[in-house]
Design a protein around this motif. Structure first.
Motif, PDB file in Angstrom:
ATOM      1  N   TYR A 174      -6.928 -16.507  -3.025  1.00  0.00           N
ATOM      2  CA  TYR A 174      -8.149 -17.003  -3.660  1.00  0.00           C
ATOM      3  C   TYR A 174      -8.462 -16.322  -4.989  1.00  0.00           C
ATOM      4  O   TYR A 174      -9.442 -16.684  -5.647  1.00  0.00           O
ATOM      5  CB  TYR A 174      -9.337 -16.811  -2.713  1.00  0.00           C
ATOM      6  N   GLY A 175      -7.670 -15.330  -5.375  1.00  0.00           N
ATOM      7  CA  GLY A 175      -7.944 -14.641  -6.624  1.00  0.00           C
ATOM      8  C   GLY A 175      -9.112 -13.680  -6.561  1.00  0.00           C
ATOM      9  O   GLY A 175      -9.694 -13.341  -7.595  1.00  0.00           O
ATOM     10  N   ALA A 176      -9.466 -13.240  -5.357  1.00  0.00           N
ATOM     11  CA  ALA A 176     -10.562 -12.292  -5.187  1.00  0.00           C
ATOM     12  C   ALA A 176     -10.098 -10.892  -5.567  1.00  0.00           C
ATOM     13  O   ALA A 176      -8.930 -10.533  -5.363  1.00  0.00           O
ATOM     14  CB  ALA A 176     -11.063 -12.307  -3.748  1.00  0.00           C
ATOM     15  N   ALA A 177     -11.020 -10.097  -6.077  1.00  0.00           N
ATOM     16  CA  ALA A 177     -10.656  -8.751  -6.520  1.00  0.00           C
ATOM     17  C   ALA A 177     -10.276  -7.860  -5.348  1.00  0.00           C
ATOM     18  O   ALA A 177      -9.346  -7.060  -5.441  1.00  0.00           O
ATOM     19  CB  ALA A 177     -11.808  -8.134  -7.302  1.00  0.00           C
ATOM     20  N   GLY A 178     -10.988  -7.963  -4.237  1.00  0.00           N
ATOM     21  CA  GLY A 178     -10.721  -7.101  -3.093  1.00  0.00           C
ATOM     22  C   GLY A 178     -11.154  -5.672  -3.360  1.00  0.00           C
ATOM     23  O   GLY A 178     -11.708  -5.341  -4.415  1.00  0.00           O
ATOM     24  N   ALA A 179     -10.880  -4.801  -2.400  1.00  0.00           N
ATOM     25  CA  ALA A 179     -11.307  -3.408  -2.512  1.00  0.00           C
ATOM     26  C   ALA A 179     -10.637  -2.708  -3.692  1.00  0.00           C
ATOM     27  O   ALA A 179     -11.277  -1.926  -4.406  1.00  0.00           O
ATOM     28  CB  ALA A 179     -10.998  -2.671  -1.216  1.00  0.00           C
TER      29      ALA A 179
END
Length: 287
Positions: free
Chosen positions: A151-156
């Protein structure tokens, strides 16, 4: 050899984590209202107990930063090795704190690098540490990395590499809510909602998908726009959000470690230092 200031930073970080766990009502997250944590099925008291097992690792991270003296690739490698060892120990004690270990470890190391620094400087130092790759980290994909790639999320990792923007925003909310007369639990809940309102939480993306995540973000924003949890309307919106999440077995688990990081920086205050650790920092957890 560890210095008292290293231990004091570690104790402050664990205090922040325990403070996050003790806060209620946290929408969709473990808190003292339940005997068992609804989303993770871990006993809430066990989560508080296992938080103590972070102390040696966080102390070692502070000591490593003080010895290294700069946010270098060498320090990143040391923090990674300490983190993996600590994560194994926490797992033996019941687990549940991997995200907090990542967030608090970087912030503790930053505070050890520059005692007395303000939160903006500490998050920038954490950003510089996180920018270095951990070449010895396991290459197997995790749930978070898989969802981030999809999803292209930055994450931790992305949050840290950006300098913990959600921690900075939550800290501003915490300060503003107190100034407006909110009680401490309400100010902390507003800080949590601030994180939830914009964070691309990879756990929610995994369980709820993009549409579910956007709905949770909108409901968190709605509670803040209603005046925050110090108002009747905002408190009602918070309860509704909690019911919504629990009924679907969704948990915004990415937000909890960032709230712990917020409480840690808040505890440091403008001085960036803490008192030497007490002999029994958590008497309710002492066997």
């Amino acid at each position: 050899m560890n210095r008292p200031e290293d231990e004091a930073l570690a104790h402050a970080a664990v205090d922040a984590l325990v403070g996050q766990l003790a806060l209620a009502p946290k929408p969709g997250l473990p808190d003292p209202r339940d005997l068992t944590a609804r989303a993770t099925r871990r006993d809430h008291l066990a989560l508080r107990w296992s938080a103590r097992t972070l102390l040696p690792g966080l102390t070692a991270m502070a000591a490593a930063a003080r010895r290294t003296g700069e946010p270098s690739a060498r320090l990143r490698a040391e923090l990674g090795a300490i983190g993996r060892s600590t994560d194994h120990t926490v797992g033996l004690a019941g687990g549940g704190h991997r995200g907090a270990l990542w967030t608090l470890g970087l912030l503790v190391a930053s505070a050890a690098l520059q005692p007395g620094a303000d939160p903006a400087k500490l998050t920038t130092l954490a950003q510089h540490i996180a920018a270095h790759p951990d070449r010895r980290a396991p290459r197997r994909p995790s749930r978070g990395s898989t969802v981030s790639a999809r999803y292209g999320a930055a994450g931790a990792r992305g949050e840290a590499k950006a300098g913990f923007p959600h921690v900075r925003r939550a800290l501003n909310t915490l300060t503003a809510a107190r100034a407006q007369g909110a009680a401490e639990p309400q100010a902390r809940l507003d800080a949590l909602l601030t994180v939830m309102s914009t964070l691309q939480d990879t756990e929610l993306l995994y369980t709820a998908g993009p549409m579910g995540l956007r709905e949770v973000q909108a409901r968190a924003r709605g509670a803040l726009e209603a005046g925050g949890t110090a108002t009747e309307q905002g408190a009602s919106a918070l309860r509704a959000l909690d019911t919504y999440l629990v009924s679907r077995a969704w948990s915004p688990r990415g937000s909890a470690p960032l709230l712990a990081g917020t409480l840690f920086l808040d505890a440091l205050g403008a001085r960036g230092t803490v008192r030497p650790a007490p002999t029994h920092p958590h008497p309710e957890l002492t066997p």
